[in-house]
Scaffold this motif. Sequence first.
Motif, mmCIF file in Angstrom:
data_model
loop_
_atom_site.group_PDB
_atom_site.id
_atom_site.type_symbol
_atom_site.label_atom_id
_atom_site.label_comp_id
_atom_site.label_asym_id
_atom_site.label_seq_id
_atom_site.Cartn_x
_atom_site.Cartn_y
_atom_site.Cartn_z
ATOM 1 N N VAL A 191 0.833 -1.201 0.000
ATOM 2 C CA VAL A 191 0.000 0.000 0.000
ATOM 3 C C VAL A 191 0.870 1.254 0.000
ATOM 4 N N ILE A 192 1.925 1.248 0.798
ATOM 5 C CA ILE A 192 2.835 2.401 0.855
ATOM 6 C C ILE A 192 3.511 2.620 -0.496
ATOM 7 N N ALA A 193 3.975 1.534 -1.111
ATOM 8 C CA ALA A 193 4.607 1.639 -2.429
ATOM 9 C C ALA A 193 3.623 2.171 -3.459
ATOM 10 N N PHE A 194 2.369 1.707 -3.394
ATOM 11 C CA PHE A 194 1.334 2.157 -4.330
ATOM 12 C C PHE A 194 1.082 3.655 -4.170
ATOM 13 N N ILE A 195 0.888 4.099 -2.938
ATOM 14 C CA ILE A 195 0.606 5.518 -2.680
ATOM 15 C C ILE A 195 1.776 6.389 -3.105
ATOM 16 N N ALA A 196 3.006 5.966 -2.762
ATOM 17 C CA ALA A 196 4.191 6.743 -3.126
ATOM 18 C C ALA A 196 4.353 6.823 -4.639
ATOM 19 N N SER A 197 4.150 5.691 -5.305
ATOM 20 C CA SER A 197 4.261 5.666 -6.764
ATOM 21 C C SER A 197 3.215 6.569 -7.410
ATOM 22 N N PHE A 198 1.997 6.539 -6.880
ATOM 23 C CA PHE A 198 0.921 7.367 -7.419
ATOM 24 C C PHE A 198 1.233 8.854 -7.252
ATOM 25 N N ILE A 199 1.596 9.249 -6.052
ATOM 26 C CA ILE A 199 1.864 10.670 -5.770
ATOM 27 C C ILE A 199 3.018 11.191 -6.616
ATOM 28 N N PHE A 200 4.099 10.432 -6.664
ATOM 29 C CA PHE A 200 5.270 10.909 -7.387
ATOM 30 C C PHE A 200 5.121 10.745 -8.900
ATOM 31 N N SER A 201 4.222 9.884 -9.347
ATOM 32 C CA SER A 201 3.900 9.830 -10.777
ATOM 33 C C SER A 201 3.192 11.117 -11.198
ATOM 34 N N ILE A 202 2.260 11.563 -10.368
ATOM 35 C CA ILE A 202 1.573 12.833 -10.632
ATOM 36 C C ILE A 202 2.584 13.964 -10.686
ATOM 37 N N ILE A 203 3.490 13.999 -9.711
ATOM 38 C CA ILE A 203 4.522 15.039 -9.679
ATOM 39 C C ILE A 203 5.384 14.973 -10.937
ATOM 40 N N GLY A 204 5.764 13.749 -11.332
ATOM 41 C CA GLY A 204 6.596 13.571 -12.520
ATOM 42 C C GLY A 204 5.903 14.028 -13.791
ATOM 43 N N ILE A 205 4.626 13.722 -13.911
ATOM 44 C CA ILE A 205 3.861 14.129 -15.090
ATOM 45 C C ILE A 205 3.785 15.646 -15.183
ATOM 46 N N ILE A 206 3.392 16.285 -14.082
ATOM 47 C CA ILE A 206 3.261 17.746 -14.046
ATOM 48 C C ILE A 206 4.594 18.404 -14.344
ATOM 49 N N TRP A 207 5.649 17.880 -13.717
ATOM 50 C CA TRP A 207 6.964 18.488 -13.893
ATOM 51 C C TRP A 207 7.468 18.344 -15.327
ATOM 52 N N LEU A 208 7.294 17.154 -15.923
ATOM 53 C CA LEU A 208 7.778 16.935 -17.285
ATOM 54 C C LEU A 208 7.061 17.836 -18.279
ATOM 55 N N ILE A 209 5.749 17.922 -18.177
ATOM 56 C CA ILE A 209 4.984 18.765 -19.100
ATOM 57 C C ILE A 209 5.412 20.222 -18.975
ATOM 58 N N ASP A 210 5.581 20.680 -17.739
ATOM 59 C CA ASP A 210 6.017 22.059 -17.513
ATOM 60 C C ASP A 210 7.445 22.262 -18.002
ATOM 61 N N PHE A 211 8.304 21.258 -17.785
ATOM 62 C CA PHE A 211 9.706 21.345 -18.191
ATOM 63 C C PHE A 211 9.836 21.464 -19.705
ATOM 64 N N LEU A 212 9.071 20.649 -20.434
ATOM 65 C CA LEU A 212 9.183 20.644 -21.891
ATOM 66 C C LEU A 212 8.651 21.923 -22.526
ATOM 67 N N LYS A 213 7.860 22.688 -21.779
ATOM 68 C CA LYS A 213 7.385 23.972 -22.284
ATOM 69 C C LYS A 213 8.485 25.018 -22.227
ATOM 70 N N LYS A 214 9.450 24.821 -21.331
ATOM 71 C CA LYS A 214 10.469 25.843 -21.099
ATOM 72 C C LYS A 214 11.872 25.404 -21.504
ATOM 73 N N SER A 215 12.129 24.110 -21.506
ATOM 74 C CA SER A 215 13.494 23.651 -21.690
ATOM 75 C C SER A 215 13.569 22.549 -22.737
ATOM 76 N N ARG A 216 14.715 21.853 -22.771
ATOM 77 C CA ARG A 216 14.975 20.894 -23.838
ATOM 78 C C ARG A 216 15.243 19.492 -23.313
ATOM 79 N N LEU A 217 15.030 18.531 -24.201
ATOM 80 C CA LEU A 217 15.254 17.136 -23.862
ATOM 81 C C LEU A 217 16.725 16.813 -23.657
#
Length: 276
Positions: free
Chosen positions: A224-250
């Motif tokens: 359960v802890i692994a599931f919750i952590a993976s879910f929360i940080f997946s959301i963070i990763g998605i938001i961060w990547l989309i925002d990053f690609l708007k401003k920076s480069r691969l």
Amino acid sequence: MSLLEALILGIVQGITEFLPISSTAHIVITSLLLDLPFPGLVMEIFLHLASVLAVIIYFRRDLAQIITGFFAFIRYRSPHDKVSFIFSIYIIIATMITGVLGVILTDFIAESLKTPPVIAISLVVTGSLLIFIERFHRYGNKNEETMGLKDTFVVALGQTLAVIPGISRSGATLVAALWTGLNRETAVRFSFLLAIPVILGSTVLLVKDFEPGLVNEIGIIPLVIAFIASFIFSIIGIIWLIDFLKKSRLIYFAIYCYILAAFVYFYLDRSLIIDL
């Protein structure tokens, strides 16, 4: 498995699943560095389900639009819903291609390939592809309305490369999508939406080997802890990547892949065989 080990694996999986840096490589590296037990079948299912749930929730409006448009076009043949219908067909086709080729290629991916040297080389390949698409390829302007079956096929082939340990699924699909001429926004959206059926499909294939006793080996609370952590940080990763690609480069991800590859190749025990 301890609660801390489950938390670490969940965080690593969540952050790296959708960044073009290979989540599999990071799970392997983390396990080796911290001397953690490699995540087994049950943990892998929980981690993947958490990641795909994060994508579904983040892109819930896009999914609702595509699904309603798909069925509305079938029923009413409205031109307004045609784009959503065709785009959903492209996702289905790409998923089928990836699924068939993935199953075929998985049989040829021997356990002997899942070693630090192979992962290091795969990370170099991922980084090189990111540099190529960033520095030597002109961005296109195709979107959901103008992309075609050829683009879908190329992206599906790119995604299939992720069966090789260390090749990033998101990186491969982004590079393939940009190479076909899709604009950044469409490439990112297609990559994320395509992840949903692909991750769900691969998880379903794992479920057939699921045994209830495996849960007891890890423990329900760590899962359960692994599931919750993976879910929360997946959301963070998605938001961060989309925002990053708007401003920076691969290219910055490419540099990271090179550094990580050097560390894996020169500092991790190359005799270890990874059994995920």
